[in-house]
Design an enzyme around this catalytic site. Structure first.
Site, PDB file in Angstrom:
ATOM      1  N   ALA A  66      12.508   1.782   1.199  1.00 46.54           N
ATOM      2  CA  ALA A  66      12.719   1.395  -0.195  1.00 46.54           C
ATOM      3  C   ALA A  66      11.628   0.396  -0.580  1.00 46.54           C
ATOM      4  CB  ALA A  66      14.102   0.775  -0.350  1.00 46.54           C
ATOM      5  N   GLY A 110      14.474   3.378   4.281  1.00 45.38           N
ATOM      6  CA  GLY A 110      14.841   4.486   3.403  1.00 45.38           C
ATOM      7  C   GLY A 110      14.030   5.743   3.685  1.00 45.38           C
ATOM      8  N   GLU A 113      15.879   7.384   6.383  1.00 44.74           N
ATOM      9  CA  GLU A 113      17.142   7.867   5.803  1.00 44.74           C
ATOM     10  C   GLU A 113      16.912   9.109   4.938  1.00 44.74           C
ATOM     11  OE1 GLU A 113      17.761   3.871   4.307  1.00 44.74           O
ATOM     12  OE2 GLU A 113      19.710   3.809   5.287  1.00 44.74           O
ATOM     13  N   GLU A 133      15.435  -2.671   8.478  1.00 42.59           N
ATOM     14  CA  GLU A 133      16.002  -3.497   7.407  1.00 42.59           C
ATOM     15  C   GLU A 133      16.479  -4.864   7.889  1.00 42.59           C
ATOM     16  OE1 GLU A 133      16.630  -0.264   7.886  1.00 42.59           O
ATOM     17  OE2 GLU A 133      16.707   0.807   5.975  1.00 42.59           O
TER      18      GLU A 133
HETATM   19  N1  CAA Z   1       7.794  -1.372  -0.064  1.00 40.69           N
HETATM   20  C1  CAA Z   1       6.727  -1.664  -0.844  1.00 40.69           C
HETATM   21  N2  CAA Z   1       5.449  -1.697  -0.383  1.00 40.69           N
HETATM   22  C2  CAA Z   1       5.266  -1.390   0.920  1.00 40.69           C
HETATM   23  C3  CAA Z   1       6.329  -1.031   1.788  1.00 40.69           C
HETATM   24  C4  CAA Z   1       7.654  -1.025   1.241  1.00 40.69           C
HETATM   25  N3  CAA Z   1       8.730  -0.659   1.957  1.00 40.69           N
HETATM   26  N4  CAA Z   1       5.829  -0.780   3.005  1.00 40.69           N
HETATM   27  C5  CAA Z   1       4.490  -0.955   2.913  1.00 40.69           C
HETATM   28  N5  CAA Z   1       4.146  -1.327   1.664  1.00 40.69           N
HETATM   29  C6  CAA Z   1       2.807  -1.642   1.137  1.00 40.69           C
HETATM   30  C7  CAA Z   1       2.320  -2.967   1.694  1.00 40.69           C
HETATM   31  O1  CAA Z   1       2.860  -4.053   0.988  1.00 40.69           O
HETATM   32  C8  CAA Z   1       0.828  -2.823   1.527  1.00 40.69           C
HETATM   33  O2  CAA Z   1       0.492  -3.085   0.203  1.00 40.69           O
HETATM   34  P1  CAA Z   1      -0.797  -4.020  -0.141  1.00 40.69           P
HETATM   35  O3  CAA Z   1      -1.960  -3.238   0.390  1.00 40.69           O
HETATM   36  O4  CAA Z   1      -0.765  -4.114  -1.619  1.00 40.69           O
HETATM   37  O5  CAA Z   1      -0.584  -5.303   0.588  1.00 40.69           O
HETATM   38  C9  CAA Z   1       0.587  -1.332   1.776  1.00 40.69           C
HETATM   39  O6  CAA Z   1       1.864  -0.691   1.612  1.00 40.69           O
HETATM   40  C10 CAA Z   1       0.127  -1.042   3.186  1.00 40.69           C
HETATM   41  O7  CAA Z   1       1.033  -1.655   4.084  1.00 40.69           O
HETATM   42  P2  CAA Z   1       0.555  -2.563   5.299  1.00 40.69           P
HETATM   43  O8  CAA Z   1      -0.701  -3.302   4.959  1.00 40.69           O
HETATM   44  O9  CAA Z   1       1.721  -3.379   5.735  1.00 40.69           O
HETATM   45  O10 CAA Z   1       0.180  -1.435   6.378  1.00 40.69           O
HETATM   46  P3  CAA Z   1       0.280  -1.541   7.960  1.00 40.69           P
HETATM   47  O11 CAA Z   1      -0.354  -0.295   8.478  1.00 40.69           O
HETATM   48  O12 CAA Z   1      -0.237  -2.847   8.449  1.00 40.69           O
HETATM   49  O13 CAA Z   1       1.858  -1.512   8.298  1.00 40.69           O
HETATM   50  C11 CAA Z   1       4.132  -0.707   8.084  1.00 40.69           C
HETATM   51  C12 CAA Z   1       2.620  -0.378   7.976  1.00 40.69           C
HETATM   52  C13 CAA Z   1       4.513  -0.980   9.533  1.00 40.69           C
HETATM   53  C14 CAA Z   1       4.866   0.514   7.586  1.00 40.69           C
HETATM   54  C15 CAA Z   1       4.447  -1.952   7.202  1.00 40.69           C
HETATM   55  O14 CAA Z   1       3.897  -1.767   5.898  1.00 40.69           O
HETATM   56  C16 CAA Z   1       5.916  -2.254   7.044  1.00 40.69           C
HETATM   57  O15 CAA Z   1       6.532  -2.801   7.948  1.00 40.69           O
HETATM   58  N6  CAA Z   1       6.485  -1.890   5.872  1.00 40.69           N
HETATM   59  C17 CAA Z   1       7.860  -2.212   5.540  1.00 40.69           C
HETATM   60  C18 CAA Z   1       8.830  -1.303   6.278  1.00 40.69           C
HETATM   61  C19 CAA Z   1      10.257  -1.676   5.941  1.00 40.69           C
HETATM   62  O16 CAA Z   1      10.706  -2.791   6.157  1.00 40.69           O
HETATM   63  N7  CAA Z   1      11.021  -0.698   5.416  1.00 40.69           N
HETATM   64  C20 CAA Z   1      12.420  -0.924   5.042  1.00 40.69           C
HETATM   65  C21 CAA Z   1      12.541  -1.226   3.587  1.00 40.69           C
HETATM   66  S1  CAA Z   1      14.192  -1.651   3.113  1.00 40.69           S
HETATM   67  C22 CAA Z   1      15.001  -0.195   2.912  1.00 40.69           C
HETATM   68  O17 CAA Z   1      14.446   0.870   3.098  1.00 40.69           O
HETATM   69  C23 CAA Z   1      16.441  -0.291   2.457  1.00 40.69           C
HETATM   70  C24 CAA Z   1      17.209   0.974   2.513  1.00 40.69           C
HETATM   71  O18 CAA Z   1      17.779   1.292   3.530  1.00 40.69           O
HETATM   72  C25 CAA Z   1      17.380   1.815   1.333  1.00 40.69           C
END
Ligand code: CAA
Length: 259
Positions: A66, A110, A113, A133
């Site tokens: 998400a 998400g 999921e 999460e």
């Molecule tokens: N939401 C919004 N933006 C996101 C994102 C997310 N879930 N995941 C990554 N991005 C964005 C980053 O902010 C970044 O943007 P900028 O370049 O503007 O800074 C861009 O995508 C690239 O990401 P990274 O620089 O972090 O790339 P990376 O290769 O170093 O890492 C990753 C990749 C491991 C996927 C890391 O981005 C990460 O951990 N992302 C978050 C994953 C996460 O926590 N997901 C769960 C979300 S909550 C949820 O999903 C609730 C639910 O159950 C419905």
């Protein structure tokens, strides 16, 4: 229809491909994307010519979850009353034609999921699945705590949900989360091939098969078996059952009419 957060195309006249398209955010799932995804899925579900739908992302990310900045400021009232974040997700469950998730790269939160809401997952060798999460001070909110244990068992699901560790494609296949693993550059070809095979069968039998397998997760064994039997018997009222069996007996290719 024009979309801003997804791309759609049709392959071989029968297979619909939906590609999540927010590359800068690693296909993070915001409300606009999920609305478009629901619209596209419903349109393809209603299209007589389409036999199977593929949902995919980019090589780096199926979807990284998400959209975190979009939801970071929500209050409980926003999230609960507006049903934000997950309000469009149930549409996916209502799709009656098969949906294959073709996953390359990250399928997190998400994203994992969403892949699990599809009927099966074909993974590229670089796929990574996770429910991180807990690191954000929340828990999975789109079915992760329910579908992951059903797919991989309690031990691995608890491990992933509580530690936030990711599973690679090999572990995911061993655990039963994904059905096949293929090289990254073959992912879409493999998914299309599977989708074309599915599309070559009677759409009615395919829909009944999907409905019946899904029933296994909603009912006890004897109710599930009874449900299956009713659908099995009902298929004898179709043209396609007569055609499929006659074609076998006469050693020819069947021509299904989806009727
Ligand atoms: N939401 C919004 N933006 C996101 C994102 C997310 N879930 N995941 C990554 N991005 C964005 C980053 O902010 C970044 O943007 P900028 O370049 O503007 O800074 C861009 O995508 C690239 O990401 P990274 O620089 O972090 O790339 P990376 O290769 O170093 O890492 C990753 C990749 C491991 C996927 C890391 O981005 C990460 O951990 N992302 C978050 C994953 C996460 O926590 N997901 C769960 C979300 S909550 C949820 O999903 C609730 C639910 O159950 C419905």
């Amino acid at each position: 229809m024009r979309y801003e957060n997804i791309e759609t195309r049709i392959e071989g006249g029968k297979v619909a491909i939906i590609t999540l398209n927010r590359p800068k955010q690693l296909n993070a799932l915001n409300d606009a994307l999920m609305t478009e995804l629901g619209q596209a899925l419903q349109a393809f579900d209603a299209d007589e010519n389409i036999g199977c739908i593929i949902l995919t992302g980019s090589e780096k990310a199926f979807a990284a979850g998400a959209d975190i900045p979009a939801m970071a400021g929500y209050s409980f009232v926003d999230a609960y009353k507006g049903d934000y974040i997950t309000r469009n997700w149930e549409t996916i469950r209502s799709i009656r034609k098969p949906v294959i998730a073709a996953v390359s790269g990250y399928a997190l939160g998400g994203g994992c999921e969403l892949a699990m809401m599809c009927d099966f997952i074909i993974a590229a060798e670089n796929a990574k699945f996770g429910q991180p999460e807990i690191k954000l001070g929340v828990i999975p909110g789109a079915g992760g705590t329910q579908r992951l244990p059903r797919a991989v068992g309690k031990a691995k699901a608890m491990d992933m949900v509580l530690t936030a560790r990711m599973m690679d494609a090999q572990e995911a296949e061993r655990a039963g989360l994904v059905s096949r693993i293929v090289p990254v550059d073959k992912l879409l070809d493999e998914a299309i091939e599977a989708a074309l095979v599915i599309s070559s069968y009677s759409q009615i039998a395919v829909m009944a098969a999907k409905e019946s397998v899904n029933r296994a997760f909603e009912s006890g064994l004897s109710d599930g078996v009874t449900f299956e039997r009713r659908l099995f018997h009902a298929l004898f009222a179709t043209h396609d059952q007569k055609e499929g069996m006659d074609a076998f007996i006469n050693k020819r290719k069947p021509t299904f009419r989806n009727a």
